[in-house]
Design a protein around this motif. Sequence first.
Motif, PDB file in Angstrom:
ATOM      1  N   UNK A  31      71.877  14.449  50.366  1.00  0.00           N
ATOM      2  CA  UNK A  31      70.688  13.967  51.058  1.00  0.00           C
ATOM      3  C   UNK A  31      70.450  14.676  52.390  1.00  0.00           C
ATOM      4  N   UNK A  32      71.231  15.737  52.656  1.00  0.00           N
ATOM      5  CA  UNK A  32      71.094  16.483  53.925  1.00  0.00           C
ATOM      6  C   UNK A  32      71.131  15.575  55.139  1.00  0.00           C
ATOM      7  N   UNK A  33      71.875  14.513  55.055  1.00  0.00           N
ATOM      8  CA  UNK A  33      71.885  13.562  56.171  1.00  0.00           C
ATOM      9  C   UNK A  33      72.562  14.170  57.401  1.00  0.00           C
ATOM     10  N   UNK A  34      72.188  13.643  58.542  1.00  0.00           N
ATOM     11  CA  UNK A  34      72.769  14.064  59.812  1.00  0.00           C
ATOM     12  C   UNK A  34      74.297  13.903  59.747  1.00  0.00           C
ATOM     13  N   UNK A  35      75.040  14.958  60.056  1.00  0.00           N
ATOM     14  CA  UNK A  35      76.503  14.861  59.957  1.00  0.00           C
ATOM     15  C   UNK A  35      77.113  13.776  60.844  1.00  0.00           C
ATOM     16  N   UNK A  36      76.332  13.265  61.794  1.00  0.00           N
ATOM     17  CA  UNK A  36      76.876  12.208  62.655  1.00  0.00           C
ATOM     18  C   UNK A  36      76.476  10.800  62.198  1.00  0.00           C
TER      19      UNK A  36
END
Length: 475
Positions: free
Chosen positions: A48-53
């Motif tokens: 989902x290309x989510x923010x790594x944080x």
Amino acid sequence: MSLATKFPKNFKLATATAAYQIEGAKDLNGRGFSTWDAIRLEPGRILDNSDPDLSCDGLLKYKEDVALLAEIGVTNYRFSISWSRILPDGTLSTINEEGIKFYRDLCLLLKENNIEPVVTLFHFDMPLAIYDNGTAWLNRENCEHFEKFADLCFQKFGDLVKTWITYNEINCQAWGSIVKVEGEFWLCPERPEIENHKQAPYFGAANMLLTHAKIYRNYDQNYKPTQHGILGITNGGRFCFPATDSQEDIEACNRARDWLFNFTIEPILSGSGDFPVLMRERMPFIPKFSEEEKEIIKGSTDFIGINYYLSFLVRAPKDGEKASSQSQHDGGYVFVEGKWDKICGETWIRYAPDGLLKILRYVKEKYANTPVFITENGCMDIVGQDQEDAFHDQHRIDYISGHLEAVAKALDEGCNVIGYTVWTLMDNFEWDDGFELKFGLCEVDFESPDKTRTMKKSAYFYKEFIKEFKDFHGI
Ligand code: NOJ
């Protein structure tokens, strides 16, 4: 007799999480960088290309989470201790007291709420510094670091933790997480490829088995006499059924059971202290344990943890058919779509409680009725549904109750099941799938700064179930 009353008084009814999947706070209070921190930075890697944080902020919100667990009423909570949060570079050279304090506070709060901790020592995430010293479990030095980490955990938390699990899904670790292998997932980017990678899963498994066994012996001799806990290991449990009753398919199915399930527990649970015979015959290169190592490995567990999600139908490969994974190639078996319901839509989950009953019977027969703790079972929200509908998760209630029925039947047949765990307390980071697949009993609003948790209908169902169980036994 209602379902909840079919479980014995000392039965554990739990839910679970894992450190990397919920904690966040990756740079907070002295935690070291880990393999999964690296993986999430790889562009395009997480579905989902989510923010790594992005996370559930579990480290900051643990008090709220314990309140949620108490509200549901679970007897046990399974979570993992992050190796990188205790030993930032993976070794005893730096011990992070703030990390120790966090897990002690969590355990103390759980105990105040009458919830017993179940602690996993390795749930897929390794300090990157030692991974880089040599590839993960292929490097015996890393195994020694893990033994020392486990020993430190017994010292620091053993007064509070009475149930330990060394490895989560040791079989999946072996097949998918050691090294880049064609057709398998690779869990750490930009790391060197190793020679003989086709042999890597077997060597990794041998190292992990020996490491587990040494940790068990250490606990058994030096901590159990005073701490009175139990220690086990978790295997991913996917039962295999032959696609037809032809001899070829039955044999392929037996191989699939060896390659997928027995591979990483037979050395511990059988009298031989060794890998399955069929595996040795087909893979003559697999590592040999010395007689002394076999003695250490044999019987090195108090229980076997099983994570159960689905089963497989298996057939023999056709001549020249290309295998879709190394395990299938080496074992000589092929999956075919089964009769089971896709209860969550087009995902990998299948509703197969019959497979759970079979696997429990299988362990009873094959492994002398070793105690089994079902350390995970659950399913995701139905893919593609509206967010609002996620709260009315009747399919999850059906899934959980179907599997609880299978466990009740197994208990009735004399299978030695000691506990059942719903995966997972709340929606969280689902590895390669990011936040796309949501397994929680509770919803997490990842958009809100507070990461608000809200119980889904299944959480209320589990709460009622546990209440009935406790009322029946006067707990
Ligand atoms: C097993 C793993 O232990 C857990 O981390 C994961 O989230 C669940 N399966 C669901 O895929």
